[in-house]
Each structure stands twice: as C-alpha cells, then as structure tokens.
Design an enzyme around this catalytic site. Sequence first.
Site, PDB file in Angstrom:
ATOM      1  N   ASP A  98     104.064  29.283  47.980  1.00  0.00           N
ATOM      2  CA  ASP A  98     102.672  28.447  47.748  1.00  0.00           C
ATOM      3  C   ASP A  98     102.665  27.659  49.260  1.00  0.00           C
ATOM      4  O   ASP A  98     103.157  27.735  50.105  1.00  0.00           O
ATOM      5  CB  ASP A  98     102.945  27.146  46.610  1.00  0.00           C
ATOM      6  N   ASP A 154     101.547  23.823  50.299  1.00  0.00           N
ATOM      7  CA  ASP A 154     101.582  22.491  49.968  1.00  0.00           C
ATOM      8  C   ASP A 154     100.693  21.644  50.982  1.00  0.00           C
ATOM      9  O   ASP A 154     101.187  21.738  52.139  1.00  0.00           O
ATOM     10  CB  ASP A 154     102.984  21.862  49.909  1.00  0.00           C
ATOM     11  N   ASP A 184      98.928  23.687  46.191  1.00  0.00           N
ATOM     12  CA  ASP A 184      99.434  22.179  45.843  1.00  0.00           C
ATOM     13  C   ASP A 184      98.664  21.065  46.713  1.00  0.00           C
ATOM     14  O   ASP A 184      98.953  21.199  48.068  1.00  0.00           O
ATOM     15  CB  ASP A 184     100.885  21.725  45.701  1.00  0.00           C
TER      16      ASP A 184
HETATM   17  N1  DCP Z   1     108.127  18.212  45.620  1.00  0.00           N
HETATM   18  C1  DCP Z   1     108.268  17.247  45.134  1.00  0.00           C
HETATM   19  N2  DCP Z   1     107.780  16.834  43.828  1.00  0.00           N
HETATM   20  C2  DCP Z   1     106.984  17.749  43.054  1.00  0.00           C
HETATM   21  C3  DCP Z   1     106.882  19.058  43.600  1.00  0.00           C
HETATM   22  C4  DCP Z   1     107.315  19.210  44.813  1.00  0.00           C
HETATM   23  O1  DCP Z   1     108.811  16.303  45.674  1.00  0.00           O
HETATM   24  N3  DCP Z   1     106.594  17.568  42.021  1.00  0.00           N
HETATM   25  C5  DCP Z   1     108.733  18.473  46.949  1.00  0.00           C
HETATM   26  C6  DCP Z   1     109.946  19.216  47.053  1.00  0.00           C
HETATM   27  C7  DCP Z   1     109.735  20.351  48.044  1.00  0.00           C
HETATM   28  C8  DCP Z   1     108.025  20.328  48.421  1.00  0.00           C
HETATM   29  O2  DCP Z   1     107.648  19.345  47.608  1.00  0.00           O
HETATM   30  O3  DCP Z   1     110.465  20.351  48.988  1.00  0.00           O
HETATM   31  C9  DCP Z   1     107.459  21.416  48.324  1.00  0.00           C
HETATM   32  O4  DCP Z   1     107.662  22.246  46.986  1.00  0.00           O
HETATM   33  P1  DCP Z   1     107.806  23.584  46.958  1.00  0.00           P
HETATM   34  O5  DCP Z   1     108.275  24.085  45.533  1.00  0.00           O
HETATM   35  O6  DCP Z   1     106.554  24.202  47.562  1.00  0.00           O
HETATM   36  O7  DCP Z   1     108.838  24.169  47.907  1.00  0.00           O
HETATM   37  P2  DCP Z   1     108.936  24.657  49.252  1.00  0.00           P
HETATM   38  O8  DCP Z   1     107.628  24.521  49.972  1.00  0.00           O
HETATM   39  O9  DCP Z   1     110.156  23.902  50.216  1.00  0.00           O
HETATM   40  O10 DCP Z   1     109.291  26.308  49.222  1.00  0.00           O
HETATM   41  P3  DCP Z   1     108.416  27.321  48.914  1.00  0.00           P
HETATM   42  O11 DCP Z   1     108.326  28.085  50.487  1.00  0.00           O
HETATM   43  O12 DCP Z   1     108.804  28.288  48.198  1.00  0.00           O
HETATM   44  O13 DCP Z   1     106.839  27.009  48.875  1.00  0.00           O
HETATM   45 MG    MG Z   2     105.804  25.600  49.021  1.00  0.00          MG
END
Ligand code: DCP
Ligand code: MG
Length: 363
Positions: A204, A206, A289
């Site tokens: 995704d 963020d 997100d």
């Molecule tokens: N996060 C958080 N609380 C949430 C959702 C996410 O603290 N409710 C944090 C943890 C992750 C970051 O936000 O490190 C982004 O979430 P992702 O699941 O998108 O994870 P990544 O961006 O690291 O991985 P990807 O490349 O798969 O999107």
């Molecule tokens: Mg992400």
Amino acid sequence: HYIQVTKPESAVSPYACQRRTTLDNHNKIFTDALEVLAENLELSGNQGPSLAFRKAASVLKSLPAALRRQEETQHLPCLGEHSRAIIEISECGSSSRVEEILNDERYRTMKLFSSVFGVGPKTAENWFCRGLRTFAERMSEPSVRLNRMQTAGFLFYEDISKPVSRTEASALKIIVEEAVICVNPSATVSITGGFRRGKEFGHDVDFIIKTPEAGQEDVILPAVIKRFKSQNILLYSDLQESTFDLRKLPTHCFDAMDHFGKCFLIMKLKHEQEMDARAGKDWKAVRVDLVAPPLERFTYALLGWTGSTLFLRDLRRFARLERGKLLDNHALYDKNTFLPANTEEDIFAHLGLEYIEPWQRNA
Ligand code: DCP
Ligand code: MG
C-alpha cells in the site's frame, strides 16, 4: 555506518533499534526460510512463538555479510535452537520443514484467503474449516457472508494484490497533496511506511498529514475523502475518527491500533501510458492509508508509521525495559511528563540511542 562491520559478532544488539538494518540483506536465503516458519505460526494464531522467528530473521538482516558457517551464529542474539536448525539445513539448499509448510494445503489456503483485503487469519481459518480452498469455491458458497471491506477486497483483488511501485507511490503523493492543500493550504503531506524506509515496492502507500493549527487534524480527512469522491477516484473508504486523548499514557500493548484519525482507502490511479486493453480500463486500484495526528504528537506518529513493525516493537520494548519510559505512536512518557519532540532525532536522544535513519530501520 560501517562501524558495525568491524564490530565482533558478539556486539550485535538484541534490540532492533540498536541495529542498522538496510534493505541490503546478505542472508535472504535464511531470512526467507525463517519468515515462512513465522508466517505459518501467525496464520494458525500463534503470534507469540512466531515472534522468535521474526526476531531471528531480523538479526540476520542486519549482518554486514552472508553467514558462511553455522558456528557464525553462536554469538548472535535472538537465534534460538529452532532458528539455528533451519539455518543449518538451509546451508545445503533448502529446509525440509520449510518445503513441507510451502506444500501444506492449510498453509497455502490460509495464505491465499488472508491475501484478500479485510480477511484476517480468523476468517481465513473459518473458510478453510468449511472446506473451502479457492476463491471460486468461496464465491459459490452463499452462506459465506462478506463485509464491506472484504467485498471491496475481492472486487479489486487483481489490482491490489499486485505490488505498488515507487513511481505509483509518487504519482499518488501528488494527488493526495493536491487534495490536502485544496482543503487546507498550510497542511503538508509526507510518505511513511515502507517507501520512507527506501523500499521500491509496497502493498500500500502510507501518508501522514501535518496540520499546523490545533483541531484541523480532525476535519482534514473527511474533507479530503469528499474531494476524492467528487473527483471520482475513490473506490473504497473507511474513515476512523480520532479517539485520541492528550492525557492518556502510552500503552504497553503493541498490537493495539493508535487513536489518531485515519482512513483506509482504495484509490483509482490513472495509468501514465498503456491501457489495460482487455478491460478497457485505464486505471489501477491501489490501497492507500492516511493518518492525521495533532501537531504536538506529529513526530511520534511519523516514527510509528515509518516502522518497520519489528523496529518499532523493539524501540518500545527498549524504552520500557532499559529506560523505564513508555513509548507508543502517540507519545513518550517519563516521570509524569510527556516528552516533546520536534524531530525523530529528539526521540532517539530522549532514549539515549544513536540516531537510526529511516532507511536503516528495515528490521
Ligand atoms: N502502523 C501502525 N499502526 C497501524 C498501521 C500501521 O503503527 N494501525 C505502522 C507499522 C508499519 C507502518 O505503519 O510499519 C506502515 O504499515 P504497513 O502495513 O503499510 O507496512 P509497511 O509500509 O512497512 O509495508 P508494505 O511495504 O507492505 O506496505
Ligand atoms: Mg505500507
């Protein structure tokens, strides 16, 4: 950052927040194997035991070179008997335990079902126990009800199961920025998550929104969503209004979501050139997100949303166990006070830690 190369292996910290972990993983064969074991446990609801394998993989990701012999793991932290066993077998090509899991019907089905947006391990297990094995079987089972999120998950599965590229993330940033500035010209948008850590692909995109006036963080997300709708680029939205309380202490519980206003979206991203000829479709559905914290807690939210999950888990554990302070996505609390932070450097300094750059947080 080459200091680690000259350190003896015994100096590797058991805390991910004291290691510099770039995307340059020299032990991918081993970490992939360990992550299959972890995922298998997570898919069967064994979060606790899976963490040991996640931590072991994370330690190996931080090493400056590939492991050559199993004895080299002896001085490394977080590598228990089970993780060492997997590494040993992987040295001769592959691990029979990993092969067994990858061929296991339950693992394969659970992985398939939980790859759908809105389907967690519990729902995936429920479908598996009903004898369902494929999406087609799930479709032809009328008693299986889908919620709104899962319905969108299936509807846009083909697009959102594909990785999002950095180019696509940058194109989305322009769209999000334009909407945010239109609603509030003094607000700014930054990319967080994996892309901020330097990843080329993500599941995704963020974004974190910074609003300089108090209270603006609560009105910006509904207004941005309204604008996306009027532009006809919103395919799904789930707005979670803020339940944030300035006086609340940081929580111990790592799995709890933070209380900031946020939204989980599926957006239409127009292709630059080529068109999907089959569908006559000139866009791709992408998961986005957005989070909008209040200004005085922005830096904690940025740190939390930048991740990685394991890096943040250890940062919080380090704060509590080594410094007697409470940290979460909202705040850092010590001796009856909330510690202010204008930059991420301030947070690391409060914790007496060397600063770790976002691209070194891929634990
Ligand atoms: N996060 C958080 N609380 C949430 C959702 C996410 O603290 N409710 C944090 C943890 C992750 C970051 O936000 O490190 C982004 O979430 P992702 O699941 O998108 O994870 P990544 O961006 O690291 O991985 P990807 O490349 O798969 O999107
Ligand atoms: Mg992400």
